[in-house]
Write a protein that holds these residues in place. Structure first.
Motif, PDB file in Angstrom:
ATOM      1  N   LEU A 101     107.091  75.251  92.277  1.00  0.00           N
ATOM      2  CA  LEU A 101     107.090  75.408  93.830  1.00  0.00           C
ATOM      3  C   LEU A 101     105.599  74.830  93.773  1.00  0.00           C
ATOM      4  O   LEU A 101     104.305  74.905  93.089  1.00  0.00           O
ATOM      5  N   HIS A 102     105.563  74.172  94.950  1.00  0.00           N
ATOM      6  CA  HIS A 102     104.547  73.897  95.582  1.00  0.00           C
ATOM      7  C   HIS A 102     103.567  74.807  96.435  1.00  0.00           C
ATOM      8  O   HIS A 102     103.990  74.668  98.199  1.00  0.00           O
ATOM      9  N   LEU A 103     102.363  74.930  96.652  1.00  0.00           N
ATOM     10  CA  LEU A 103     101.899  76.083  96.868  1.00  0.00           C
ATOM     11  C   LEU A 103     101.129  75.370  97.559  1.00  0.00           C
ATOM     12  O   LEU A 103     100.157  74.553  97.749  1.00  0.00           O
ATOM     13  N   ALA A 104     100.818  76.169  98.744  1.00  0.00           N
ATOM     14  CA  ALA A 104     100.314  75.560  99.947  1.00  0.00           C
ATOM     15  C   ALA A 104      99.582  75.921 100.575  1.00  0.00           C
ATOM     16  O   ALA A 104      99.887  77.077 101.689  1.00  0.00           O
ATOM     17  N   LEU A 105      98.232  75.477 101.448  1.00  0.00           N
ATOM     18  CA  LEU A 105      97.296  76.354 101.315  1.00  0.00           C
ATOM     19  C   LEU A 105      96.931  75.507 103.022  1.00  0.00           C
ATOM     20  O   LEU A 105      96.277  76.957 104.032  1.00  0.00           O
ATOM     21  N   PRO A 106      96.305  74.370 102.547  1.00  0.00           N
ATOM     22  CA  PRO A 106      96.487  74.695 104.520  1.00  0.00           C
ATOM     23  C   PRO A 106      97.674  73.689 104.877  1.00  0.00           C
ATOM     24  O   PRO A 106      98.496  73.844 104.775  1.00  0.00           O
ATOM     25  N   SER A 107      97.607  73.423 106.298  1.00  0.00           N
ATOM     26  CA  SER A 107      99.168  72.852 107.603  1.00  0.00           C
ATOM     27  C   SER A 107      98.160  71.967 108.155  1.00  0.00           C
ATOM     28  O   SER A 107      97.739  72.267 109.585  1.00  0.00           O
ATOM     29  N   GLU A 108      98.380  70.774 107.280  1.00  0.00           N
ATOM     30  CA  GLU A 108      97.467  69.640 107.767  1.00  0.00           C
ATOM     31  C   GLU A 108      98.442  69.185 109.733  1.00  0.00           C
ATOM     32  O   GLU A 108      97.493  67.771 109.726  1.00  0.00           O
ATOM     33  N   ARG A 109      99.373  69.034 109.780  1.00  0.00           N
ATOM     34  CA  ARG A 109      99.859  68.321 110.761  1.00  0.00           C
ATOM     35  C   ARG A 109      99.453  68.648 111.813  1.00  0.00           C
ATOM     36  O   ARG A 109      99.018  70.247 111.917  1.00  0.00           O
ATOM     37  N   THR A 110      99.326  67.949 113.035  1.00  0.00           N
ATOM     38  CA  THR A 110      99.177  68.331 114.745  1.00  0.00           C
ATOM     39  C   THR A 110      99.926  68.985 115.310  1.00  0.00           C
ATOM     40  O   THR A 110      99.604  69.843 115.139  1.00  0.00           O
ATOM     41  N   PHE A 111     100.984  68.762 115.406  1.00  0.00           N
ATOM     42  CA  PHE A 111     102.185  69.637 115.966  1.00  0.00           C
ATOM     43  C   PHE A 111     103.681  70.090 115.386  1.00  0.00           C
ATOM     44  O   PHE A 111     104.325  70.596 115.896  1.00  0.00           O
ATOM     45  N   TYR A 112     102.530  70.201 114.074  1.00  0.00           N
ATOM     46  CA  TYR A 112     103.807  70.356 112.933  1.00  0.00           C
ATOM     47  C   TYR A 112     103.144  72.158 112.470  1.00  0.00           C
ATOM     48  O   TYR A 112     102.557  71.802 110.948  1.00  0.00           O
ATOM     49  N   ARG A 113     103.199  72.603 112.690  1.00  0.00           N
ATOM     50  CA  ARG A 113     102.240  73.728 111.678  1.00  0.00           C
ATOM     51  C   ARG A 113     102.914  75.058 111.196  1.00  0.00           C
ATOM     52  O   ARG A 113     104.508  75.287 111.577  1.00  0.00           O
ATOM     53  N   TRP A 114     102.891  75.598 110.295  1.00  0.00           N
ATOM     54  CA  TRP A 114     102.758  76.661 109.333  1.00  0.00           C
ATOM     55  C   TRP A 114     101.917  77.540 108.943  1.00  0.00           C
ATOM     56  O   TRP A 114     100.758  77.444 109.309  1.00  0.00           O
ATOM     57  N   GLY A 115     102.622  79.141 108.946  1.00  0.00           N
ATOM     58  CA  GLY A 115     101.100  80.378 108.540  1.00  0.00           C
ATOM     59  C   GLY A 115     101.537  80.721 108.058  1.00  0.00           C
ATOM     60  O   GLY A 115     102.659  80.200 106.575  1.00  0.00           O
ATOM     61  N   PRO A 116     100.993  81.992 107.269  1.00  0.00           N
ATOM     62  CA  PRO A 116     100.631  81.895 105.791  1.00  0.00           C
ATOM     63  C   PRO A 116     102.414  83.123 105.497  1.00  0.00           C
ATOM     64  O   PRO A 116     103.288  83.602 106.649  1.00  0.00           O
ATOM     65  N   VAL A 117     102.505  83.216 104.376  1.00  0.00           N
ATOM     66  CA  VAL A 117     103.736  83.834 103.984  1.00  0.00           C
ATOM     67  C   VAL A 117     103.395  85.283 103.809  1.00  0.00           C
ATOM     68  O   VAL A 117     103.851  86.339 104.382  1.00  0.00           O
ATOM     69  N   ALA A 118     102.027  86.129 103.728  1.00  0.00           N
ATOM     70  CA  ALA A 118     101.460  86.977 103.435  1.00  0.00           C
ATOM     71  C   ALA A 118     101.157  87.302 104.704  1.00  0.00           C
ATOM     72  O   ALA A 118     100.920  86.569 105.872  1.00  0.00           O
ATOM     73  N   SER A 119     100.895  88.815 105.001  1.00  0.00           N
ATOM     74  CA  SER A 119     100.647  89.587 106.930  1.00  0.00           C
ATOM     75  C   SER A 119      98.760  88.823 107.007  1.00  0.00           C
ATOM     76  O   SER A 119      98.066  88.470 106.193  1.00  0.00           O
ATOM     77  N   ARG A 120      99.312  88.501 108.509  1.00  0.00           N
ATOM     78  CA  ARG A 120      97.752  87.531 108.889  1.00  0.00           C
ATOM     79  C   ARG A 120      96.620  88.337 108.297  1.00  0.00           C
ATOM     80  O   ARG A 120      95.210  87.689 107.760  1.00  0.00           O
ATOM     81  N   GLU A 121      96.487  90.131 108.805  1.00  0.00           N
ATOM     82  CA  GLU A 121      95.311  91.007 108.277  1.00  0.00           C
ATOM     83  C   GLU A 121      95.182  90.880 107.376  1.00  0.00           C
ATOM     84  O   GLU A 121      93.967  91.256 106.580  1.00  0.00           O
ATOM     85  N   ARG A 122      95.715  89.597 105.996  1.00  0.00           N
ATOM     86  CA  ARG A 122      95.391  90.145 104.439  1.00  0.00           C
ATOM     87  C   ARG A 122      94.356  89.004 104.154  1.00  0.00           C
ATOM     88  O   ARG A 122      94.223  89.005 102.932  1.00  0.00           O
ATOM     89  N   VAL A 123      94.663  87.926 105.077  1.00  0.00           N
ATOM     90  CA  VAL A 123      94.734  86.198 104.752  1.00  0.00           C
ATOM     91  C   VAL A 123      93.330  86.290 105.826  1.00  0.00           C
ATOM     92  O   VAL A 123      93.249  84.992 106.060  1.00  0.00           O
ATOM     93  N   PRO A 124      92.702  86.399 106.248  1.00  0.00           N
ATOM     94  CA  PRO A 124      92.244  85.893 107.687  1.00  0.00           C
ATOM     95  C   PRO A 124      91.163  85.099 107.800  1.00  0.00           C
ATOM     96  O   PRO A 124      91.252  83.610 108.005  1.00  0.00           O
ATOM     97  N   THR A 125      90.646  84.240 106.620  1.00  0.00           N
ATOM     98  CA  THR A 125      90.303  83.183 105.834  1.00  0.00           C
ATOM     99  C   THR A 125      90.954  82.368 105.752  1.00  0.00           C
ATOM    100  O   THR A 125      90.661  81.280 105.789  1.00  0.00           O
ATOM    101  N   LEU A 126      92.005  82.201 105.682  1.00  0.00           N
ATOM    102  CA  LEU A 126      92.928  81.236 105.330  1.00  0.00           C
ATOM    103  C   LEU A 126      94.530  80.549 106.838  1.00  0.00           C
ATOM    104  O   LEU A 126      94.143  79.524 107.012  1.00  0.00           O
ATOM    105  N   LEU A 127      93.340  81.131 107.883  1.00  0.00           N
ATOM    106  CA  LEU A 127      93.708  81.476 108.920  1.00  0.00           C
ATOM    107  C   LEU A 127      92.847  80.610 110.142  1.00  0.00           C
ATOM    108  O   LEU A 127      91.552  80.590 110.258  1.00  0.00           O
ATOM    109  N   ASP A 128      93.166  80.075 111.252  1.00  0.00           N
ATOM    110  CA  ASP A 128      92.451  79.404 112.029  1.00  0.00           C
ATOM    111  C   ASP A 128      93.451  80.258 113.220  1.00  0.00           C
ATOM    112  O   ASP A 128      92.973  80.569 112.733  1.00  0.00           O
ATOM    113  N   ALA A 129      92.236  79.728 114.793  1.00  0.00           N
ATOM    114  CA  ALA A 129      91.794  80.370 115.170  1.00  0.00           C
ATOM    115  C   ALA A 129      93.569  81.278 116.370  1.00  0.00           C
ATOM    116  O   ALA A 129      93.579  82.388 116.361  1.00  0.00           O
TER     117      ALA A 129
END
Length: 326
Positions: A101-129
């Motif tokens: 498993l290639h565990l990913a915390l950034p989503s580095e592309r401009t037009f191709y993005r992904w969010g967290p697997v955990a629910s967003r309210e549990r990981v707010p510091t990992l997320l952009d606006a």
């Protein structure tokens, strides 16, 4: 008497020694990782490892073809990415494939993005606006280690839920190794909790010294990682890989590559920058599918090994440590 912890190839061992210093002639030769894998001490062992599976269909399709040649013999999957279910199905259908498993915390592309697997309210510091994982981490990005642990566990649990049985863990963009000691300690704690080896190259210890601290008796350390960088021009691609493989020293090296097809999907995925883009990944695919690479391995006496084999070493080291502690 006192206990000395010694960093050695393949992990850490505890030795009970007299208080008086030992002389070089007293030293016991500790098996290297290559010896623990059943090879001579001077063996040159190589993992040809494809990254980023799950990010696009093109990456999946190219890597599956490469894996089936046997020349690319290991890969890691990204549970947070859109095409993960496709490659997870391949993993279920090919249980002997060496897939981590290639565990990913950034989503580095401009037009191709992904969010967290955990629910967003549990990981707010990992997320952009916009609710995606951060495109980049800067000095101003404050990442909570506790939220990193939540997300890493969520990614692993998604993989397990889809029937993937990972052989190892590593980190997208090496973020979990090279950002800070607290994040690395979270990563190591999670790897130990799931009983999985993590990519850990000894050559990185000189730059990030905390990587070599706190090693357990069953932690497995490889020697180095080889990967191509953006400063290598397209016309120098084959020479980079040829020279890098030719000059491998003894020990276990992971050669990290990024195969895909230079097709419409990949060109859209990476259209804002060429690095790790469609043409880059096609060049990787072409080189490692070539007869020249197969011949090079044979002529240079280089043996391919897998993370599954290394996981077996880790399990044996753990059992030995448990036996000593009884």
């Amino acid at each position: 008497m006192r206990i000395l912890w010694m960093i050695v190839a393949g992990g850490v061992m505890a030795a009970t020694t007299p208080v008086a210093p030992r002389t070089p002639s007293d030293a016991v030769a500790v098996p290297t990782l290559q010896e623990r894998l059943g090879h001579p001490r001077d063996a040159r062992l190589l993992i040809v490892h494809a990254d980023d599976l799950g990010v696009t269909h093109s990456v999946n399709a190219a890597t599956i073809r490469a894996l089936e040649t046997g020349l690319v013999n290991s890969a890691s999957l990204m549970p947070a990415t859109p095409w993960f279910p496709e490659i997870a199905a391949y993993g279920r259908e090919h249980p002997d494939a060496d897939l981590g498993l290639h565990l990913a915390l950034p989503s580095e592309r401009t037009f191709y993005r992904w969010g967290p697997v955990a629910s967003r309210e549990r990981v707010p510091t990992l997320l952009d606006a916009a609710g995606y994982l951060h495109q980049n981490w800067t000095d101003a990005t404050s990442i909570a280690p506790s939220e990193v642990e939540i997300e890493l566990r969520a990614q692993i649990e998604r993989a397990l839920a889809l029937g993937v049985k990972p052989t190892h863990l590593d980190s997208h963009q090496n973020r979990l190794y090279q950002t800070s000691q607290p994040l690395f300690e979270v990563f190591r704690r999670v790897a130990r909790a799931y009983g999985l080896p993590m990519l850990l190259p000894r050559e990185w210890f000189a730059t990030w010294s905390y990587l070599g601290e706190g090693l357990a008796p069953d932690d497995v350390v490889i020697e180095r990682v080889l990967t191509i960088t953006p400063d290598v021009p397209a016309e120098g691609w084959a020479a980079f890989y040829r020279d890098g493989v030719d000059s491998l020293p003894p020990g276990v090296t992971e050669l990290v590559i990024h195969p895909a097809f230079d097709d419409e999907e990949m060109r859209a995925f990476s259209r804002e920058q060429a690095t790790w883009g469609a043409a880059w990944r096609q060049r990787d695919f072409d080189y490692f599918m070539s007869a020249a690479f197969r011949q090079q391995l044979r002529q240079k006496g280089i043996t391919l090994v897998t993370w599954r084999e290394i996981a077996g070493v880790q399990q044996r080291l753990k059992k030995a440590a448990e036996s000593r502690s009884r």
